[in-house]
Structures are given as structure tokens and as C-alpha cells.
Enzyme design. Structure first.
Site, PDB file in Angstrom:
ATOM      1  N   GLU A  79     -13.248 -14.085  -5.657  1.00 35.31           N
ATOM      2  CA  GLU A  79     -11.939 -13.662  -6.176  1.00 35.31           C
ATOM      3  C   GLU A  79     -10.791 -14.060  -5.247  1.00 35.31           C
ATOM      4  OE1 GLU A  79     -14.465 -11.658  -5.314  1.00 35.31           O
ATOM      5  OE2 GLU A  79     -13.788  -9.705  -4.580  1.00 35.31           O
ATOM      6  N   GLU A  90       2.268   1.794  -3.356  1.00 34.29           N
ATOM      7  CA  GLU A  90       1.213   2.293  -4.242  1.00 34.29           C
ATOM      8  C   GLU A  90       0.971   3.781  -3.996  1.00 34.29           C
ATOM      9  OE1 GLU A  90      -2.432   0.092  -3.824  1.00 34.29           O
ATOM     10  OE2 GLU A  90      -3.430   1.234  -5.405  1.00 34.29           O
ATOM     11  N   GLU A 130       0.823  -1.195   0.000  1.00 34.04           N
ATOM     12  CA  GLU A 130       0.000   0.000   0.000  1.00 34.04           C
ATOM     13  C   GLU A 130       0.869   1.262   0.000  1.00 34.04           C
ATOM     14  OE1 GLU A 130      -4.162  -0.581   1.940  1.00 34.04           O
ATOM     15  OE2 GLU A 130      -3.019   0.717   3.278  1.00 34.04           O
ATOM     16  N   CYS A 188     -10.398  -1.780  14.473  1.00 34.46           N
ATOM     17  CA  CYS A 188     -10.604  -3.213  14.729  1.00 34.46           C
ATOM     18  C   CYS A 188     -10.789  -3.524  16.213  1.00 34.46           C
ATOM     19  CB  CYS A 188      -9.432  -4.018  14.204  1.00 34.46           C
ATOM     20  SG  CYS A 188      -9.077  -3.642  12.482  1.00 34.46           S
ATOM     21  N   GLU A 233     -15.538 -11.837   3.720  1.00 30.40           N
ATOM     22  CA  GLU A 233     -14.431 -11.569   2.797  1.00 30.40           C
ATOM     23  C   GLU A 233     -13.780 -12.860   2.318  1.00 30.40           C
ATOM     24  OE1 GLU A 233     -10.809  -9.899   4.434  1.00 30.40           O
ATOM     25  OE2 GLU A 233     -10.529  -8.636   2.671  1.00 30.40           O
ATOM     26  N   LYS A 272     -14.810 -10.163   7.892  1.00 29.94           N
ATOM     27  CA  LYS A 272     -13.746 -11.039   7.397  1.00 29.94           C
ATOM     28  C   LYS A 272     -14.288 -12.424   7.055  1.00 29.94           C
ATOM     29  CE  LYS A 272      -9.705  -8.660   7.839  1.00 29.94           C
ATOM     30  NZ  LYS A 272      -9.894  -7.553   8.687  1.00 29.94           N
ATOM     31  N   CYS A 324      -7.736  -2.135   3.832  1.00 30.89           N
ATOM     32  CA  CYS A 324      -7.513  -3.291   4.701  1.00 30.89           C
ATOM     33  C   CYS A 324      -8.791  -3.804   5.311  1.00 30.89           C
ATOM     34  CB  CYS A 324      -6.621  -2.936   5.880  1.00 30.89           C
ATOM     35  SG  CYS A 324      -5.279  -1.911   5.457  1.00 30.89           S
ATOM     36  N   SER A 340      -6.910   1.886  -2.530  1.00 35.80           N
ATOM     37  CA  SER A 340      -5.745   1.074  -2.878  1.00 35.80           C
ATOM     38  C   SER A 340      -6.226  -0.295  -3.354  1.00 35.80           C
ATOM     39  CB  SER A 340      -4.871   0.916  -1.630  1.00 35.80           C
ATOM     40  OG  SER A 340      -4.025  -0.198  -1.771  1.00 35.80           O
TER      41      SER A 340
END
Lengths: 597, 158, 588
Positions: free
Chosen positions: C377, C287, C284, C514, C372, C369, C310, C330
Site C-alpha cells: 500500500e 484527527e 494525527e 525509538c 514497512e 521500518k 507512527c 489513527s
């Protein structure tokens, strides 16, 4: 109205329209034309005359002949006899049930004798779709007086002095409410007309809006002037299409005449009115719910304070008044606080409109001075109990009110007295019950309504009313226990004590008041498995009395489930397993041969 | 996620309705009234379009639709029957009349018959208490109805 | 400051005008029970619909009992919080609530942690006198959140979290009266809605109506399967909160005990998600510098600010709500998914195992998560990079099931290579941490100088939206931080309107980041708990020898042996992703 020699006033209220009121107007016009007297006679659709029991009503002006239960076919006779030949149509006149004499004018009818019409002053007299007729009866004069001769504080003082209290149910002094909103400093304020009349069996507000919409608009403008609001909102039930359309017409006309909009009467005062529609939620009669509904939200109430006068519609100071309250305002300003406060009782001034319904001979819309007794209303105005049955109870205040009984009949009606007897004024529904009405079932009926209409926000109302209903249901099914009776009382009190808004705070009243006044009836259901009124299906059965039955077969023919058997001219028998206890046979039997056990 | 299929012209009309109310979230109830007028009821897709146009969540729209009894997600019958259950009608026997309608049509309150011909709903006071008990079928008002009249009323529409 | 004086239970109280009776009572040690009420200071969360009516008190002179959470103190008020009338009302209301609640306490996921249960206990409810019909709703089982709305008590906290705090707008009260409940539109399953699975509804639910999908038994199945190698990795925020489940003070760091427990549970390799966090910074950060460089060079096609990616709740949010801005965040995967990608390639190779035989389990403070790792993908031929994601709470339950005395466990260390991490990775667990970690690395990479000051206090804190300008040796870098999706929305609207002047923005979906995730031990409305967790995280960072991601020796080794360079070809393949437009289309 001077242009024509004669006017035929046809009641255009929802009730009479439902009985072919429109066709009556059409036929009248047609026959008038056929007889070539259209230059002299005008047919006017008015608002409700109030005497719904005898509707459709047609009134002849100037001689005030009052025709009842008119059908479209009667048009020819009314025109040819009354208008052309000047002879009254005797058979269409009201017959006094006592003297059996024909009565020609409303002022001589028992139904009207004890009434004073302030809020309903124009209903049945003017064409509500014509602003000129309203103006001809001093319409908008009060607004003119307020704007040109008075300061807001003076208007409010007049209303305060008049003793007018909110007619929506709570009875909060109107002047005080206006003053609270006036005092708050804000860039924008709103006045609201609460026309979300949701009380089942009440139609006062609708009748006023249908019969005299300008009175409400005028009063709202006066309110706007007093409180500093430039926008008025009418929150009206979508179920009232006629009232909505008449209001829309009235708003347009008032704008055309410069009585709404910018710079009203050249005084620099701006005020306009918009409509908001309800969508079928009784709780929206509560002012915080109503405001949320107008904001496009679920109509859930919020805890007060803050009161709408500080933070209401869109967070701005908002003054909410009920239709009937508004209808009183212009008269108070024109006739004065002193005049108004001379009518009524010590703490309740003026008149109150009631929708009198149920087991009473004269169902209708009435307006009586505060302090009139229930007996006068039910027996003098209402003409007593239907079918000669005995009076049992009268319910006031709708789902928030209570059932009053014989012993309350001579109490003068006002806010405080009704409250003291465990009921309340409410918006003005008044339902009369006779000896065939079971009071436990009545309480259940109201709880069913409350359960359906509870918004669900607070636990006591959401769950508590459901539990009350279930217990009442159990009792009417004959499955109630002593314990249930104790639980009913405690739960009712807690729901009243803890609910968030007025709906829950009053919803147990029908239970508490019937327990208070008809305790024996509860006990009979629970201990003796009996419904004294014979209404609770599980606790009764229809039985054919053998020696009275002549075998006419009428009952067997009317029975929807074919459970009555028997040969012609021989006593019939009801098969109890199949009987659904609809009572059709009981109603039809001409020989009193069917009894309830 | 299921995509929405509605007739294009009606969707445009619906968008016009929203625009007429300035896509102002406060006007949601007015918009839903107009939408129900347009479609006869408020299917999920209509609510999605309204939410999208007025920039409020669909959940919010659905929350409002399910709060108010006037809004329906079920298409009404060709001849919607409403039984007045106001107190005046109740004490004059409206419940028996309702039972009779339910029995004849074999549907519950709020439902539509399988052939789509009739639907039953209850309303609270049409204000014709003098005619109690009152039943309306479509625009037509029937007053002083007894249970045995029900068959005849239905026959008019069969 | 205007003052009012009143008496509560015969005690004189002086409070500031506007104080509620509930707060005033608390100030003199009178704890009035509450149920629907919840206020999280420092976040936008305030839920007081005044609906449960449990907190009612008697105010002398008032006709009805008053809800103390909603009623403000007035001069001269006389309040009784425990009269017979009040106690009877409170107990009756509680009985009513229980009468419409399943009596499944013994097998409910929330048992022992349920506010309804403990309140019933406190009020001494021993029978429910008012029995009757109970509501029935279908249960809804999404990959992350389970809704059993029969247990809903209409406190509306989830609605507040979803609409007011997160502005996701999936939940609303629906229906009316007894049938009312909180649900998505048309009572669709969450899976079909625009839910981000942030889990904030779960975090505030007082009952078992909203809970996480429990995957712990699947984890145990994998562990006992002799053909599987099971790798676990734990997110930074877990270690700052896990101890609470075992009665330890909030903010107690339990990293060593946690590793020890995981090993005893039978995981083959106990790794640290922090390793992947360091990796995230490499990608990141690179980037960011790349985009920044191009931007400074005048490339008009380069979009700034760059937004962190994230947080999977946040990714779901912008995919649903800002589909026209998918090119701004990102492209770096979240640490969880980076971990999985490396574990199933680089590390599986080292083990000489096929990827299907490697099971990657992650322990996360997060429910998003779970969703996720189920995204297509992130699978190779149907095999997910991360097989199972469990919450902090589920881990605690596994530890209890294994009869481990958590407090008595010896500290242990993570395995290598993917257990090594820097302080920069640890602070990923709190709001402001990701961007601070990125700054530490980006600064040194960009300026080629050593960063002297590692603690960027200006990036820390609990405020919903924060900003700071960091001097990159003469180049001022404007940084924005938002936590809570409602705050994120504000920054996104600014970007959309072209008003944003930030170069980089860190966004975390959950209030506090978090540490306040939907999978953490329940805070029950005590926002101090979040602050203590936050302090613990910064403490762990301070204690680390290495505090910059690019200094992690195993990360350096990973690039050297396997990945090549940050944002290189291999990195792109394994560590970056793309986003999908998930806005519902209206087809005509």
C-alpha cells in the site's frame, strides 16, 4: 478373598501380559467353567510377581504352588490336574538350577529367599483393580490412623524416625521433605507422585502402580494431610498404559468409598488426585522439569533454590515423591518407625526395589533390605551369570550411575556406599554385564541416551555430553588418541560441576566409573586398537577357524549379507569386506568354529 | 499466510477436547495427547487449532511438541515397529535387531516406509525385561528376538 | 530490610537479602563474566535462565559450582569467583559453546560487537579442544531480520524479548538437547509468522545469530547511479545514538556531524524525518480533535481513545493480534511513509523529476521500518514511496566504509524545505514524545490560546505504562502512554473490555521508544544508555526556537501550496492509510 475355596493368581504385569498372560486367564476361566467349579475357584489378575525371567507366572492359593513359564495351552492341565484332582503339574514347577529339583513354593526359591517385600507387599497377591482386596490387606488403615489419631507433625515425625529416604535416586530424607512443605504458609499446596520412570531398564515404579495402585493413592492422601495439600497429582509416563488404566480405576474406587474427595472418613479432610501425563522426556524425572511439564511447558529444569517446597506447581508449595517412596508410607505408619528402621543399614533404612536385568539368569523385580550385597543380589537372587559366562560389571543408577566391578561385590548396598564407589542408587535399575560386554561401549550407550534426553537448556549438558559421546564413539571406532582420554576426564568433571540439573550433574558417571574401573580397556582401544570384549565392530572381525569348521553351512544360511562362502562339508570363509559384523554366524555356529579377532 | 485445511468434524472434535480441559494452557500436554490420539499425529494445522483454542502462541505449542519424543509430526506407519532400547534389551542385543529392521525396511529410526506400511521407533524400556530384547509391532509384543527373526516378523504384515 | 553478610574472594560483603551473588560481587568491583544473563532495569526484560553456566562460582560447602546470576546470597557464604576449578570450568564451558559455533568471526556482521567473541577474548581461549559436529539450520532472510541460527548459543534472550517483553510470541525454544534452537513455529520464516519486526530480538542477541537485513550496499548503488536523485532522511532517535558507534559517550547529540557525513557520502538531498513528524502531528492531532469533538457532541459511532500509528512494529502487532480493533488507531501514516509520500510527489515535482528517478532512503533506529517500506500500500505502480530503510548501525558502517573521521566532522545543516523541523518532532524519538508533541499542537488548535508551558514532565519517563490528564482549558484530556508491546497489549485489553478511560494513547513498540529501537547501536544490557539518549532528545527539543509542529514554516507552506488542510482530501490520499486483518484464519 474368603468366598472362594481356591484362587488362581495370574501375573498381570506388562511383561507377563506380553507373553499371552491375558489368554491364560481366558483359558483358565473357560476350563474352570467347563468343569463346573466356577463357584469354588476365582481367577485373579494380579500385579507383577517379580520373577519375570520365568513368566508368565501363575500361583495357586491356598497351597502356594508356583507355576512358571505357563502358556495358554497349560490352562486345561492346571485346572484338571491341580484344581480338580488336587495334583500338582510337575512340569510347570520351577527347577532349581543347582539341585535340579522341582520347587513348588516361591519361598523355597533362591530368587525369593533373600527378599523382603514392603513396597511390593501386595504385588502378586491382590487384584489391583479391586479396592476391597487392598482394604482386606490393611489398605487405607494407615490413612485412617493418620486422620483420626495423629497430628500432621506426628505423622511426619514417624516418617522422619523411620529413616525413609527418597527412592527416586537422590535419597533425601522423606520426612524432612514433607516438613519443609508443611512449614510454608500458602493458600494452596500440592503433592505430586513422580511416576515418570524414564531410566532405561527400570520398571519398579510401573510394577507398583500396576500391582498396588491404592498404596500410592493412600500415601499421597497421607502426604496431603501432613503438608496441607488438598490436591495430589500423579505425573506418569504415557508409555505405561496399563498402569494408567489401573490408577484411573483405583482413583474412581477410592472416590466411591469416600477415601478420596471431600471430607474423607468424616474428618473434614479434603483430598483428591488428578493424573498428568508425561510425553517421553527423561529429564522430566527431575522435579522442576516435571513441574514445568505439568504446567504445559517444555520440561526444562530451573535452578534450585527456590525448591518446589517453596515454589512449585503454579508457583505454590509442592511436594514431589517417587512411587516407591509412597509405597513404603502406609506400612511405616502401621508397623511403626522402629520396625522400619530395624531393617537396613546405619544410614539407609528399609528395603529397596531393583529391576534386575541384563546377563543374569533370573531377570526380574526384586526387593531386598538395604545392606544386602551385590553378590547376594546377582548370584543368590539373580542366579548368577547367564550361559555360564564370567561376571564383569553391574551398572546401578541407570544413566546417572556407574559400573561397579568384582571388587565391589561384597559392599552392602545403600545410598552412601554406592555413591562412594562412584555409582549411585538411582531409581533402582540394576544391569548385569558379562565378559562379552565392552565397557567403553557401555559408557557410549549411556551417553547416547543422555544426549538424546538432554533438554538443551544449559551448555555443558547440551554440548558437553555430545562431545563426550563423540569421543567415546571415536574410541570404539579405534580412532581415539591419548589426548582424548585426558579430555574425557576433564570434560566429564566440568559437566558434573557446572550442569544445571541432576541429569547433567550425573551424566558423566558412566564414563568416569568405567574409566576408573576399566582403565585398561580404554587403553586397549586407544593404544592397541583392540576391544578386549570383542564387541566394538571396528576393532574386531569374525574369522572361521578352519580346523573346527565342518562345513555344515548353517553360518552361510544365517548370514544376512551372504558374505560367508564355502562348499558343503568344507571349511567356510568370511568375506571381510562385505561382513557387517552382525554376529549371527557366531551365535549360530555349533562347533565354536567362528572366532572373534 | 497459508490458511488451514482440516476436516470440519475432526476440528470440532479437537475443539471439544480443548474445551474439556477448559482451554487451560497448563493442560497443553494432555490436550496434545488427545489430539494425537484423534489424528494419529500432530500436523502443523492441528497445532494451530490447539494454539488458537488455548490462547497460547503456535511457537509455544510447537516448542512443546518438539520437546517430547512421544509427540510426532509424521504419521506413523500402518504397523508401527518399536524396538526397546532399554539397557536390559541393549545388553541382550537390541541394537543388532534394530539394525536388521533398518536394513530390511531401508528407513531410519523415526521414519516411515514409503508405502506407509511400517515405521520404526525406539523406546526406552517397555518393562518386559525378562523377554529382552523386545520388539512391539502395533499392540503385539515379540520377546527374545534375534536378528534372524526379523524377516519372519515383517513377513507377518506383508 | 534484611541484611546478609558473606565473603567474596576473601572480601566481606554486606547486601540486602535476595541479592544475587553476581550483583553482590559487582558491588565490590568483582565483575563475574556472564553470557546469557541480561537484565534491563525499568523494562520488563530479565533473562536469566542460568543456561550458559559461564558465570559459575565456587560456594564453599556446595557440591557443584553455582551460577552467580541465579544464586542468591546467604548468610556466611564463602565464595570464590576465580579459583582454578572455576576458571577451568568457565573456560571449558566456553570452549564447548565455541565448538558448536561457526568460526566465521572475520566476516560476521556482529564481529567487534559480539558478546561471545569478547568473552572468548576475555577468557583467553586460544584453542577449542572439544571439536565435533556442529548444528546446521537453514538461514531465514525476512525483509527486516536475518536469522543465522547456527550462531545461536541458546541464551534465550530473544525468546524473552519476543514473549515476555513484547508478548508477540513468535519465538520459542524448539527441539531438545543438542538440536535445540530458538525458532518460530514449524521453523517457518519470520516473514510468514506474526513477527512485528520490532527487532528487539536483534537488539539483545549476543552473537551474530540475529541481525538486520543490510541494505547499505543498495544505498551506495543508488548514490553512484547518475540517473537517480537520492534523498535521505534521518529519524530523530538516530542523532542521539549514532555517536556511540564512533566511541562517543551515549547521549552525545551528533545531528550536525551526521548531516555532514550524509552529504559526504553523496546523498543529493539531506532531509530530516522530523519534518514529516511535524506533518504527522498536523494530521494525527487534527484527527484526534475531530474524533474528540464528535465524541463530546455525543456521536456514538466515534471510537475513542485514538491510538498513535507512527510505529510500524506496533501496526504489525495490532494487525496480527487485535484485528477486531483496526478502527481505533489513527489512520495517519508513520513519519517515514509521510516523508516518502511527500518526497515523491511535492518535492519530486519541485525537482521536475519522475518519481521513479527519485530514490528515498531513510535512516531509522528501527527494523520494522524496513518491512514497512516494502508494504504494497506504500507503493505507486510498484515504486515504493521509501525505497530503502537502513538502521543507525548500517549508517555507521557506511560512514566507516567512506573513511570519514566522524568525530572530526564539522557540523552541517539539513537541506530545505524538508529539513526544517520543530522541537516537537525531535521528541518523537522517545516514549511519550509523540503524544507530547500532539498535545502542544492540539491544545493551541483546540483552545485557540498560546500554550505557556511546553515541557510536559508528566508525560515523560521510562515507566512502561504511564498516564496523565492534561487540562485543555477546562477540558480534561486523559492520556495514556505505553512502550514495549507487552505494555501496549495491556492497554488494548482494557479498551477491549471497555475499561479504558483514555482519550488518546501513544504506543511505541520498543522499550524506551525509538531510542531503544532494534536498529540502534547495541546497548549490551546497559539500560543507562537508553536514558542518556532520551535526555539528549529532550535537550535538542529545548534548544529549538520552534517547538510546536504547527509553527514549522515549511509545513505551513506545504499545506498552503500543496495539501490544502490537515485531514483534507489530498492529505487523505497521501498521508493516511488503512490496516489489514492479518490473523491467520482457520479454514475448514
Amino acid at each position: 478373598m474368603a468366598k472362594f475355596k481356591n484362587h488362581v493368581l495370574v501375573c498381570g504385569g506388562t511383561g507377563c501380559r506380553a507373553s499371552q498372560g491375558e489368554e491364560i486367564v481366558q483359558n483358565l476361566n473357560q476350563v474352570i467353567e467347563e468343569n463346573g467349579i466356577e463357584q469354588d475357584v476365582q481367577v485373579v489378575r494380579t500385579g507383577c510377581f517379580g520373577f519375570c525371567e520365568k513368566g508368565p507366572v501363575v500361583k495357586m492359593v491356598p497351597d502356594n504352588t508356583f507355576y512358571v513359564q505357563v502358556t495358554p495351552d497349560d490352562a486345561t492341565e492346571i485346572v484338571k490336574e491341580h484344581l480338580v484332582k488336587g495334583r500338582k503339574v510337575e512340569r510347570l514347577l520351577y527347577t532349581d538350577p543347582e539341585t535340579k529339583e522341582r520347587v513348588s513354593e516361591s519361598k523355597d526359591m533362591g530368587f525369593y529367599k533373600k527378599q523382603i517385600r514392603i513396597a511390593l507387599r501386595n504385588c502378586g497377591f491382590i487384584n489391583p483393580e479391586n479396592i476391597d482386596e487392598y482394604i482386606a490387606r490393611d489398605g487405607y488403615a494407615a490413612l485412617g490412623k493418620a486422620l483420626t489419631e495423629m497430628k500432621p507433625e506426628e505423622v511426619i515425625k514417624e516418617i522422619l524416625d523411620s529413616g525413609l529416604r527418597g527412592r527416586g535416586g537422590g535419597g533425601f530424607p522423606t520426612g524432612l521433605k514433607w516438613e519443609l512443605t508443611r512449614k510454608v504458609d500458602a493458600d494452596q499446596k500440592y503433592v505430586v507422585c513422580n511416576a515418570d520412570e524414564g531410566d532405561p531398564g527400570a520398571f519398579m515404579d510401573r510394577s507398583i502402580l500396576e500391582g498396588d495402585p491404592h498404596a500410592v493413592l493412600e500415601a499421597m492422601a497421607i502426604n496431603g494431610f501432613c503438608t496441607g495439600a488438598s490436591i495430589g497429582l500423579i505425573y506418569i509416563r504415557a508409555e505405561y498404559p496399563l498402569a494408567i488404566s489401573r490408577l484411573k480405576i483405583a482413583i474412581e474406587q477410592a472416590r466411591e468409598y469416600g477415601l478420596l474427595g471431600k471430607d474423607i472418613l468424616g474428618t473434614g479432610f479434603d483430598f483428591d488426585v488428578e493424573m498428568r501425563y508425561g510425553a517421553g522426556a527423561f529429564v522430566c524425572g527431575e522435579e522442576t522439569s516435571l513441574i514445568h511439564s505439568m504446567e504445559g511447558l517444555r520440561g526444562e529444569p530451573t535452578v534450585k533454590p527456590p525448591f518446589p517446597s517453596e515454589s512449585g506447581y503454579k508457583g505454590k508449595p509442592t511436594n514431589v515423591n517417587n512411587v516407591e517412596t509412597y509405597a513404603n508410607i502406609p506400612v511405616i505408619l502401621l508397623e511403626g518407625a522402629k520396625w522400619f528402621s530395624s531393617i537396613g543399614t546405619d544410614k539407609s533404612k528399609g528395603t529397596k526395589v531393583f529391576a534386575l536385568a541384563g546377563k543374569v539368569n533370573n531377570v526380574g523385580l526384586i526387593e531386598v533390605p538395604m545392606g544386602t550385597t551385590l553378590r547376594e543380589v546377582i548370584f543368590d537372587i539373580g542366579g548368577g551369570i547367564k550361559d555360564g559366562k564370567g561376571f564383569k560389571a553391574v551398572q546401578t543408577g541407570g544413566p546417572s550411575g556407574g559400573c561397579l566391578t568384582e571388587k565391589h561385590l561384597d559392599i552392602p548396598i545403600d545410598y552412601d556406599n554406592l555413591l562412594a564407589c562412584g555409582s549411585m542408587m538411582g531409581s533402582g535399575g540394576m544391569i548385569v554385564m558379562d565378559e562379552d560386554d565392552c565397557m567403553v561401549s557401555m559408557a557410549k550407550f549411556y551417553l547416547d541416551f543422555t544426549v538424546e534426553e538432554s533438554c538443551g537448556k544449559c551448555a555443558p549438558c547440551r554440548i558437553g555430553n555430545k562431545r563426550l559421546y563423540e569421543m567415546l564413539d571415536k574410541i570404539t571406532e579405534g580412532k581415539g588418541t591419548d589426548e582424548d582420554l585426558g579430555h574425557l576426564r576433564n570434560l566429564s568433571n566440568v559437566i558434573k560441576d557446572t550442569s544445571l540439573c541432576g541429569l547433567g550433574q550425573t551424566s558423566p558417571n558412566p564414563v568416569l566409573s568405567t574409566m576408573e574401573n576399566f582403565w585398561d580397556e580404554y587403553v586397549a582401544h586407544v593404544k592397541d586398537d583392540k576391544c578386549p570384549a570383542g564387541q566394538c565392530k571396528s576393532l574386531m572381525q569374525y574369522v572361521i577357524v578352519e580346523d573346527k569348521c565342518v562345513g555344515c553351512t548353517l553360518c552361510s544360511r544365517v548370514c544376512p549379507v551372504d558374505c560367508i562362502v564355502g562348499d558343503k562339508k568344507a571349511p567356510h570363509v568370511i568375506t571381510q569386506d562385505i561382513c557387517i559384523k552382525c554376529g549371527a554366524c557366531y551365535d549360530k555356529c555349533k562347533f565354536g568354529a567362528i572366532s572373534i579377532q | 499466510m497459508a490458511d488451514i485445511k482440516l476436516p470440519a468434524a475432526k476440528v470440532e472434535e479437537l475443539k471439544e477436547v480443548c474445551k474439556k480441559f477448559n482451554n487451560e494452557p497448563g493442560e497443553l500436554i494432555n490436550v496434545l495427547h488427545a489430539a494425537q490420539e484423534l489424528f494419529g499425529y500432530l500436523p502443523a494445522e492441528v497445532q494451530e487449532v490447539v494454539a488458537n483454542e488455548m490462547n497460547v502462541s503456535v511457537a509455544h505449542v510447537y516448542g512443546v511438541v518438539t520437546f517430547y519424543s512421544f509427540f510426532s509430526m509424521i504419521p506413523k506407519g500402518e504397523h508401527p515397529i518399536s524396538i526397546c532400547m532399554g539397557t536390559a534389551c541393549y545388553v541382550r542385543g537390541a541394537e543388532k535387531v534394530l539394525d536388521e529392521f533398518k536394513r530390511h525396511l531401508d528407513v531410519k529410526v523415526g521414519e516411515t516406509t514409503e508405502d506407509g506400511k511400517f515405521s520404526i521407533s525406539c523406546l526406552r524400556c517397555v518393562g518386559a525385561c525378562g523377554l529382552a530384547p523386545v520388539v512391539t509391532v502395533g499392540e503385539k509384543v515379540y520377546g527374545r528376538i534375534a536378528p534372524e527373526d526379523v524377516k519372519g516378523i515383517l513377513a507377518e504384515y506383508m | 530490610m534484611e541484611i546478609v553478610q558473606l565473603t567474596i574472594d576473601n572480601k566481606k560483603v554486606v547486601v540486602e537479602k535476595g541479592t544475587t551473588i553476581l550483583e553482590a560481587a559487582k558491588s565490590i568491583g568483582v565483575d563475574i563474566p556472564t553470557l546469557c544473563y541480561m537484565k534491563l532495569h525499568d523494562t520488563n526484560f530479565e533473562n536469566k535462565p542460568g543456561g550458559c553456566r559461564v558465570c559459575v562460582v565456587e560456594v564453599e560447602g556446595r557440591r557443584n559450582l553455582a551460577p552467580s546470576c541465579k544464586s542468591t546470597c546467604e548468610e556466611g557464604m564463602k565464595i570464590n569467583t576465580h579459583s582454578v576449578r572455576v576458571v577451568n570450568a568457565r573456560r571449558t564451558v566456553m570452549e564447548l559453546i565455541l565448538s558448536d559455533h561457526p568460526f566465521e568471526c572475520l566476516v560476521c556482521a556482529k564481529s567487534g560487537d559480539c558478546e561471545l567473541q569478547s568473552l572468548a577474548q576475555n577468557l583467553g581461549i586460544r584453542e577449542v579442544k572439544y571439536q565435533g559436529e556442529k548444528n546446521k539450520y537453514k538461514s531465514d532472510e525476512s525483509p527486516a531480520i536475518i536469522r543465522e541460527m547456527e550462531k545461536c548459543i541458546m541464551c534465550r534472550r530473544c525468546e524473552t524479548a519476543c514473549n515476555d517483553v513484547q508478548t508477540v510470541g513468535v519465538l520459542s525454544a524448539i527441539n531438545r538437547g543438542f538440536e535445540s534452537v530458538v525458532a518460530p513455529a514449524f521453523e517457518m520464516d519470520l516473514d510468514h509468522s506474526t513477527c512485528t519486526f520490532c527487532g528487539q530480538c536483534v537488539a539483545v542477541c549476543p552473537t551474530g545469530a540475529l541481525t538486520e537485513r543490510d541494505s547499505s550496499s543498495k544505498v551506495m548503488d543508488a548514490i553512484v547511479d547518475p540517473n537517480k536523485t537520492v534523498i535521505v532522511n534521518t529519524a530523530p532517535a538516530v542523532r542521539a545514538a549514532l555517536g556511540e558507534e564512533f566511541g562517543m559517550d551515549a547521549g552525545t547529540l551528533v545531528t550536525g556531524k551526521m548531516v555532514s557525513a550524509l552529504r559526504k557520502l553523496g546523498f543529493d538531498h539531506v532531509f530530516d524525518t522530523d519534518f514529516a513528524a511535524d506533518l504527522t502531528i498536523m494530521e494525527e492531532g487534527t484527527e484526534l480533535l475531530g474524533r474528540l469533538g464528535k465524541h463530546l457532541a455525543g456521536d456514538k459511532d466515534v471510537k475513542l481513545p485514538i491510538l498513535t500509528s507512527c510505529c510500524p512494529g506496533w501496526v504489525n502487532f495490532f494487525e496480527h493480534q487485535f484485528p477486531d480493533m483496526l478502527d481505533i488507531p489513527s489512520t495517519a501514516k508513520s513519519p517515514q511513509q509521510m516523508f516518502g509520500a511527500i518526497a515523491k510527489t511535492y518535492f519530486a515535482d519541485q525537482l521536475e523529476k519522475k518519481r521513479e528517478d527519485v530514490v528515498v532512503v531513510s535512516v531509522m533506529p528501527c527494523l520494522a521500518k524496513k518491512y514497512e517500506c516494502s508494504r504494497d500500500e506504500f507503493k505507486v505502480d510498484g515504486d515504493p514511496d521509501v525505497n530503502l530503510s537502513i538502521s543507525t548501525r548500517e549508517l555507521a558502517q557506511m560512514i566507516r566504509n567512506a573513511n570519514l573521521n566522524f568525530e572530526a566532522l564539522e557540523d552541517d545543516d539539513f537541506d530545505q524545505p524538508m529539513g526544517e523541523s520543530t522541537g516537537a518532532a525531535v521528541i518523537f524519538g522517545t516514549t511519550g514524545g509523540v503524544i507530547e508533541a500532539a498535545v502542544r499542537t492540539a491544545y493551541e488548535v483546540h483552545t485557540k490560546k498560546t500554550l505557556e508551558r511546553l515541557d510536559f514532565e508528566e508525560l515523560r519517563g521510562m515507566e512502561g505504562i504511564r498516564s496523565a490528564t492534561i487540562d485543555f482549558d477546562g477540558l480534561p484530556i486523559n492520556i495514556g502512554i505505553a512502550h514495549g508491546l507487552g505494555n501496549a497489549r495491556k492497554l488494548l485489553e482494557d479498551i477491549k473490555a471497555g475499561k479504558s478511560e483514555f482519550h488518546a494513547i501513544e504506543i511505541m513498540a520498543c522499550p524506551g521508544g525509538c531510542i531503544g529501537g532494534g536498529g540502534q547501536p547495541y546497548h549490551h544490557g546497559d539500560v543507562e544508555i537508553l536514558k542518556k539518549r532520551q535526555r539528549a532528545i529532550y535537550e535538542e527539543d529545548k534548544g529549538k526556537i520552534l517547538r510546536k509542529s504547527h509553527e514549522n514554516p515549511f509545513i505551513q507552506k506545504l499545506y498552503k501550496e500543496f495539501l490544502g488542510e490537515p485531514c483534507g482530501e489530498k492529505s487523505h490520499e497521501l498521508l493516511h492509510t488503512h490496516y489489514y486483518d492479518k490473523k491467520k484464519k482457520i479454514e475448514i
